[in-house]
Design a protein around this motif. Structure first.
Motif, short mmCIF file in Angstrom:
data_model
loop_
_atom_site.label_atom_id
_atom_site.label_comp_id
_atom_site.label_asym_id
_atom_site.label_seq_id
_atom_site.Cartn_x
_atom_site.Cartn_y
_atom_site.Cartn_z
N LYS A 33 0.83 -1.21 0.00
CA LYS A 33 0.00 0.00 0.00
C LYS A 33 0.86 1.26 0.00
CE LYS A 33 -3.89 2.24 2.30
NZ LYS A 33 -4.88 2.16 3.41
N VAL A 61 0.65 4.24 -2.77
CA VAL A 61 0.37 5.66 -2.54
C VAL A 61 1.54 6.52 -3.03
CG1 VAL A 61 -1.16 5.20 -0.61
CG2 VAL A 61 1.27 5.57 -0.17
N TYR A 118 -0.22 15.94 0.13
CA TYR A 118 -0.41 14.51 -0.08
C TYR A 118 0.54 13.70 0.81
CZ TYR A 118 -0.89 10.09 -2.65
OH TYR A 118 -1.13 8.79 -3.00
N TYR A 119 1.79 14.13 0.90
CA TYR A 119 2.74 13.44 1.77
C TYR A 119 2.28 13.49 3.22
CZ TYR A 119 6.53 12.36 -1.49
OH TYR A 119 7.28 11.81 -2.49
N ASP A 127 -0.92 14.04 4.44
CA ASP A 127 -2.23 13.45 4.73
C ASP A 127 -2.35 11.99 4.30
OD1 ASP A 127 -2.90 15.92 5.69
OD2 ASP A 127 -3.97 16.55 3.87
N VAL A 128 -1.53 11.54 3.36
CA VAL A 128 -1.69 10.19 2.82
C VAL A 128 -0.46 9.32 3.09
CG1 VAL A 128 -2.14 8.82 0.75
CG2 VAL A 128 -3.22 11.07 1.01
N GLN A 151 0.30 6.30 6.31
CA GLN A 151 0.57 4.92 5.93
C GLN A 151 1.90 4.43 6.51
OE1 GLN A 151 -1.24 2.63 4.69
NE2 GLN A 151 0.43 1.13 4.64
#
Length: 521
Positions: free
Chosen positions: A58, A62, A76-77, A79-80, A84
């Protein structure tokens, strides 16, 4: 800031994937094989190990969808990607407690933070305040057996060594004068006291007035200062000089991220007065190259961001920070700006802020009718440098420490920070030897460590350089970081500028995903 943040998270995420695929997952496979004929003892290992595989896939997925807009990429880095990484770390930290001892592929926190506390046998105390076999701790004399004897003494003390008898041979009494780090303090720095000894009185006075007013140094005085500094540096064995600046490196906490940069030049120049076409060279320190330099600034604050025709950058000696000699190189603390005057270093903003405090502070004092004779206002800050010390072999065995300057995975040890032994604990032998070397070097450079403490369980070492105004304090603090990263070899240790796990920040603007979080010096 966006570029640095994005670069840091990209490096950390890719490093984490690498550690999973080349270390953690193969270890999990080997562990499961041991339970082939004993399924009853497997427990939830298959489920946990499978979660690592799924989490790694995963994370790779991402990462493949990172947007191209720099601001959207940072969001993005944050929040996502980072959540992860946090989720994957939690599973891996659980796995550390399930794997058979010896299968975990990387040094765990237990040896990272506790191995220093074990005696290494390098220092054997003897009677009479003499130690044998502790290289680098104190001045030494070598007897007829070739065994180094370390003499512990007060500053400047002299001892009459007793005759050493070996069989039928007896040595003559030897007078030994022992010096320590305090006797050698400020011997490698061009401070005000040194300048007063080497410069004519009028030149020295005008230089100090320029420091007070901010006016440029006269051309004639520059030549005199350069000549005097050249003779002083050569007397101490210097063969090169370098404009030492502190660029906006940003990025991760990998070794070198907080260390200053410099372009080293040999102390030579062409003999321009020679009529020969091929000019001979001579040993010298040109005045124009002492006070100002030009170099490539295209890689700061991040690699290759500016076009080639505007890549030039300029260094200017910060006259409030005295030059020093390190490893036979005369280091000249400088500011670092682009050809348009934009700062791309950590020092220029401080210099400009100090100028603003000076200017507006004098206005305020005048308006209040106070300190009418004041000519300047100086800023003082109580900075300190904190760094972690780990065994060099363990450091090299962890890709996250090498690439990111902090650990991306790792379960906390059973004995963490629960006890009152955590602060001001005993300093382990290896760390003490390192600190002795660093203290002596800092003292020679005129940036003494006023105090140093040990936050024992995480081997967090704090040092407080004792220097006057803020601009020189920055130089001293960066010197203190350069020293442990450059002088660690003799102690078998590596240093990292980090925070302890209990202080790790998970705020949206920070990069850490767990212990340890990097912090700027």
């Amino acid at each position: 800031m966006y570029e640095n943040y994005n670069t840091t998270l990209a490096i950390e995420a890719k490093t984490m994937i690498h550690m999973m695929e080349t270390g953690i997952l193969p270890a999990c496979a080997k562990d499961l094989q041991k339970y082939t004929n004993c399924k009853a003892l497997v427990g939830d290992r298959e489920q946990v190990y499978g979660s690592i595989m799924a989490g790694t896939q995963k994370l790779k997925e991402v990462l493949s969808k990172v947007p191209h807009s720099i601001q959207e990429e940072a969001t993005y880095y944050c929040d996502v990607v980072k959540p992860q990484m946090v989720a994957l770390r939690e599973v891996v930290d659980t796995t550390e407690g399930l794997l058979e001892s010896g299968l975990y592929p990387y040094p765990t926190y237990e040896p990272l933070v506790r191995e220093h506390c074990l005696p290494d046998g390098s220092c054997v105390p003897l009677l009479g305040g003499v130690r044998v076999g502790a290289p680098g701790r104190h001045n030494s004399c070598e007897n007829a057996t070739g065994l180094a004897v370390q003499i512990l003494s007060a500053p400047g003390a002299s001892y009459l060594c007793a005759p050493l008898t070996m069989g039928n041979c007896q040595s003559e009494p030897v007078q030994v004068v022992v010096e320590d780090c305090l006797d050698r303090s400020s011997t490698a720095v061009w401070d005000d006291a040194t300048a007063a000894k080497w410069l004519p009185k009028d030149v020295h006075q005008r230089f100090k007035e320029c420091l007070m007013t901010g006016e440029p140094t006269r051309e004639s005085d520059r030549a005199v200062i350069a000549e005097a500094m050249f003779k002083w540096a050569r007397g101490l064995g210097a063969t090169d000089f370098a404009h030492w600046f502190f660029p906006m490196r940003g990025g991760g906490g990998a070794v070198g991220g907080c260390v200053g940069a410099f372009k080293m030049d040999t102390m030579i120049d062409l003999e321009w007065s020679s009529p020969e076409a091929n000019k001979p060279f001579k040993a010298t320190l040109p005045a124009d190259r002492l006070f100002q330099g030009e170099t490539d600034g295209s890689s700061f604050p991040n690699g290759g961001l500016r076009v080639t025709h505007s890549a030039a950058a300029f260094t200017t000696w910060d006259r409030s920070s005295p030059p020093m000699i390190v490893d036979k190189v005369l280091r000249i603390p400088c500011s670092f700006v682009t050809h348009t005057g934009k700062c791309i270093d950590d020092k220029t903003p401080l210099l400009r802020s100090s100028d603003a405090v000076h200017r507006e502070g004098l206005r305020l004092l005048t308006a209040m009718g106070m300190a009418k004779g004041a000519k300047a206002i100086h800023s003082f800050l109580g900075w300190e440098q904190e760094f972690f010390v780990v065994h060099a072999a363990h450091f090299k065995a962890r890709p996250d420490l090498v690439n990111c300057g902090r650990t991306l995975i790792g379960a906390l040890p059973t004995r963490n920070q629960q006890m009152d032994l955590n602060y001001f604990g005993p300093v382990p032998d290896r760390v003490e030897r390192l600190m002795v070397i660093l203290k002596e070097e800092m003292l020679k450079m005129g940036s003494p460590w006023r105090c140093a403490t040990m936050r024992w369980p995480w081997l967090s070492t704090r040092c407080v350089p004792s220097t006057p105004c803020a601009t020189r304090q920055l130089t001293a603090t960066r010197s203190s970081w350069r020293s442990p990263t450059g002088r660690r070899a003799g102690s078998g240790c590596r240093c990292s500028s980090t925070r302890s796990p209990s202080q790790a920040s998970m705020a949206a603007a920070s990069t850490p995903t767990g212990p340890w979080a990097r912090t700027q010096a």
